[in-house]
Design an enzyme around this catalytic site. Structure first.
Site, PDB file in Angstrom:
ATOM      1  N   ARG A   6       0.853  -1.191   0.000  1.00 52.01           N
ATOM      2  CA  ARG A   6       0.000   0.000   0.000  1.00 52.01           C
ATOM      3  C   ARG A   6       0.891   1.244   0.000  1.00 52.01           C
ATOM      4  NH1 ARG A   6      -2.832   2.991   4.893  1.00 52.01           N
ATOM      5  NH2 ARG A   6      -3.911   4.521   3.629  1.00 52.01           N
ATOM      6  N   HIS A  64      -2.978  10.823   0.819  1.00 51.39           N
ATOM      7  CA  HIS A  64      -2.412  10.585   2.158  1.00 51.39           C
ATOM      8  C   HIS A  64      -1.747  11.896   2.601  1.00 51.39           C
ATOM      9  CE1 HIS A  64      -1.014   7.155   4.989  1.00 51.39           C
ATOM     10  NE2 HIS A  64      -0.704   8.292   5.589  1.00 51.39           N
ATOM     11  N   GLU A  98      -7.429   8.324   6.329  1.00 46.63           N
ATOM     12  CA  GLU A  98      -7.788   8.932   7.606  1.00 46.63           C
ATOM     13  C   GLU A  98      -8.369  10.347   7.512  1.00 46.63           C
ATOM     14  OE1 GLU A  98      -4.517   8.486  10.348  1.00 46.63           O
ATOM     15  OE2 GLU A  98      -4.724   6.315  10.363  1.00 46.63           O
ATOM     16  N   ASN A 111      -7.225   1.413   9.938  1.00 45.90           N
ATOM     17  CA  ASN A 111      -5.901   1.667  10.520  1.00 45.90           C
ATOM     18  C   ASN A 111      -6.064   1.651  12.027  1.00 45.90           C
ATOM     19  OD1 ASN A 111      -5.248   2.260   7.886  1.00 45.90           O
ATOM     20  ND2 ASN A 111      -4.876   4.438   8.233  1.00 45.90           N
ATOM     21  N   TYR A 169      -3.977   1.336  15.937  1.00 49.38           N
ATOM     22  CA  TYR A 169      -2.771   1.249  16.763  1.00 49.38           C
ATOM     23  C   TYR A 169      -3.099   1.081  18.243  1.00 49.38           C
ATOM     24  CZ  TYR A 169      -0.466   2.953  12.581  1.00 49.38           C
ATOM     25  OH  TYR A 169      -0.004   3.075  11.296  1.00 49.38           O
ATOM     26  N   GLU A 178      -3.336  -0.366   8.159  1.00 50.28           N
ATOM     27  CA  GLU A 178      -2.157   0.035   8.937  1.00 50.28           C
ATOM     28  C   GLU A 178      -2.249  -0.582  10.323  1.00 50.28           C
ATOM     29  OE1 GLU A 178      -1.365   4.239   9.437  1.00 50.28           O
ATOM     30  OE2 GLU A 178      -1.773   4.635   7.306  1.00 50.28           O
TER      31      GLU A 178
END
Ligand code: FCB
Length: 442
Positions: free
Chosen positions: A77, A121, A166, A289, A291, A350
């Protein structure tokens, strides 16, 4: 023998973005982006660095393709630098920019790696920002023109596209908090940005589909799912999500905005509900994505109805970003997303961690990153078992890179980049991840 096996055809990949790795900021006719401008403004980036050279991927892409190949990844990606293609945002097209992505895509295909391309992005052409950028409703025409230019050129080889990375970060960090380019701190402008990004997505979706009806179009959203601090807070999670994932999911899946923000957003944008309705179904896959998580508690009479709580419980663990390590977050996020449309295709676009890596005798021992990936993958696997249609996983990131306002101080890579020499070194976690990709599990 693997103990955790992923479904057959599960796609393993890794991810990057243009501004974070390419460098070559003023070469071959590239125009300036808001990140070029922002990083060159004193005081904006922690280590006073810029993406002028970054990982020099623009010149070293061939070597980097071999790094992806060594990971046994089936997919990669990356994003397109809009001002490399359209230096002024609209016309004319910079052929040299297109040639570059042509070479990259051909190199990936030759190596048996499927390209997943993100159109936006975060590196908006500065020229468009000077005309109001995302706060100007005209931007949707510029964005869908950019999408068309790219898809016309690469659509014969690229099947998977993402319009945006995002949107929530663009809105909250770029236009409300100001830590990201263009560094604006204005809630009304943030809400305009939100509206215009949504409509830009919808228009680009249609433009791409009319060129290549068989291609798959997604959008990648970052989401740290909410957790109630106390059991009684958990009852309100559905409400809290109106300020999180629902901002993206409701328009795309149901053609409407979350109730608590709807009035304000429509008023500010002089919006037309019919425009939001047309967004319904403009997605072939969702890019998630993740985290970490957010802990919240209910707070009456606050604009959102909640407030954030620091994860300072005994035993809490954090990455170099200060993000709590909490593998269940990726599970909860997937389950929440699945509620909007059970079985809808999702990719983890991600996931990864920054740690304080040290290069010693050509090696980087990073057991924390390997543990991080393992524990999050185990939760992705669990979500698949519980009905989520997760089709692939992209580790963030292929290599250490320019981490936005933190410059080069945060290392997310599977490969270590020694920035003074730009030499790449496989971290131990890269060797681990290569085994995962090869064995379809661990
Ligand atoms: C995400 C961004 C990506 C990278 C990671 C750490 O929010 O999409 O570019 O910065 O965080």
């Amino acid at each position: 023998m693997s103990t955790i096996k992923f479904p057959e055809n599960f796609l393993w990949g890794t991810a990057t973005s243009s501004y974070q790795i390419e460098g070559a900021w003023n070469e071959d006719g590239k125009g300036l982006s808001i990140w070029d401008d922002f990083s060159h403004t004193p005081g904006k980036i922690e280590d006073n660095s810029t993406g002028d050279t970054a990982c020099d991927h623009y010149h070293r892409y061939k070597e980097d393709i071999s790094l992806i190949k060594n990971l046994h990844c089936g997919a990669y990606r990356f994003s397109i630098s809009w001002p490399r293609i359209l230096p002024d945002g609209n016309k004319p097209v910079n052929e040299k920019g297109l040639d570059y992505y042509d070479r990259l895509v051909d190199g990936l295909k030759e190596a048996g790696i499927e390209p997943f391309v993100t159109l936006y992005h975060w590196d908006l052409p500065l020229a468009l920002h000077q005309k109001g950028g995302w706060t100007n409703p005209e931007i949707k025409n510029a964005f869908s023109n950019f999408a068309e230019v790219m898809v016309k050129r690469l659509g014969d080889r690229v099947r998977n596209w993402m319009t945006f990375n995002e949107p929530l970060v663009v809105i909250f960090a770029g236009y409300m908090g100001g830590a990201h380019a263009p560094g604006i701190k204005n809630l009304s402008l943030a809400f305009k940005t939100y509206y215009n990004i949504l409509l830009s997505h919808g228009q680009a979706f249609k433009a791409i589909k009319s060129l290549y009806p068989e291609c798959s179009i997604g959008l990648a959203e970052g989401y740290f799912p909410f957790y109630g601090q106390r059991p009684k807070d958990e009852k309100y999670l559905d409400h809290f999500d109106n300020f999180g994932i629902k901002l993206t999911m409701l328009p795309l899946f149901e053609g409407r905005l979350p109730k608590p923000v709807e009035k304000r957003i429509m008023k500010l944008n002089n919006g037309n509900p019919a425009d939001i309705e047309t967004l319904k179904g403009t997605l072939d896959f969702f890019g998630f994505n993740n985290y970490s998580r957010q802990i919240v508690r209910r707070k009456l009479f606050s604009p959102t109805g909640f407030t954030w709580v620091k994860p300072d419980y005994p035993g809490a663990r954090f990455t170099e970003m200060g993000w709590e390590i909490y593998p269940d977050a990726i599970y909860r996020g997937l389950m929440n997303i699945n509620k909007f449309s059970p079985g809808f295709p999702v990719y983890i676009t991600e996931n990864g961690a920054a740690f304080n890596d040290r290069l010693e005798d050509g090696r980087i021992h990073d057991p924390d990153r390997t543990d991080f990936i393992k524990s999050y993958l185990a939760m992705v696997h669990k979500a698949i078992g519980d009905g989520c249609n997760v089709k692939g996983y992209f580790a963030w990131s292929l290599m250490d890179n320019f981490e936005w306002q933190f410059g080069y101080t945060k290392r997310f890579g599977l490969y270590y980049v020694d920035f003074p020499t730009l030499k790449r070194y496989a971290k131990d976690s890269a060797l681990f991840y290569a085994d995962v990709c090869r064995n379809n599990g661990f």
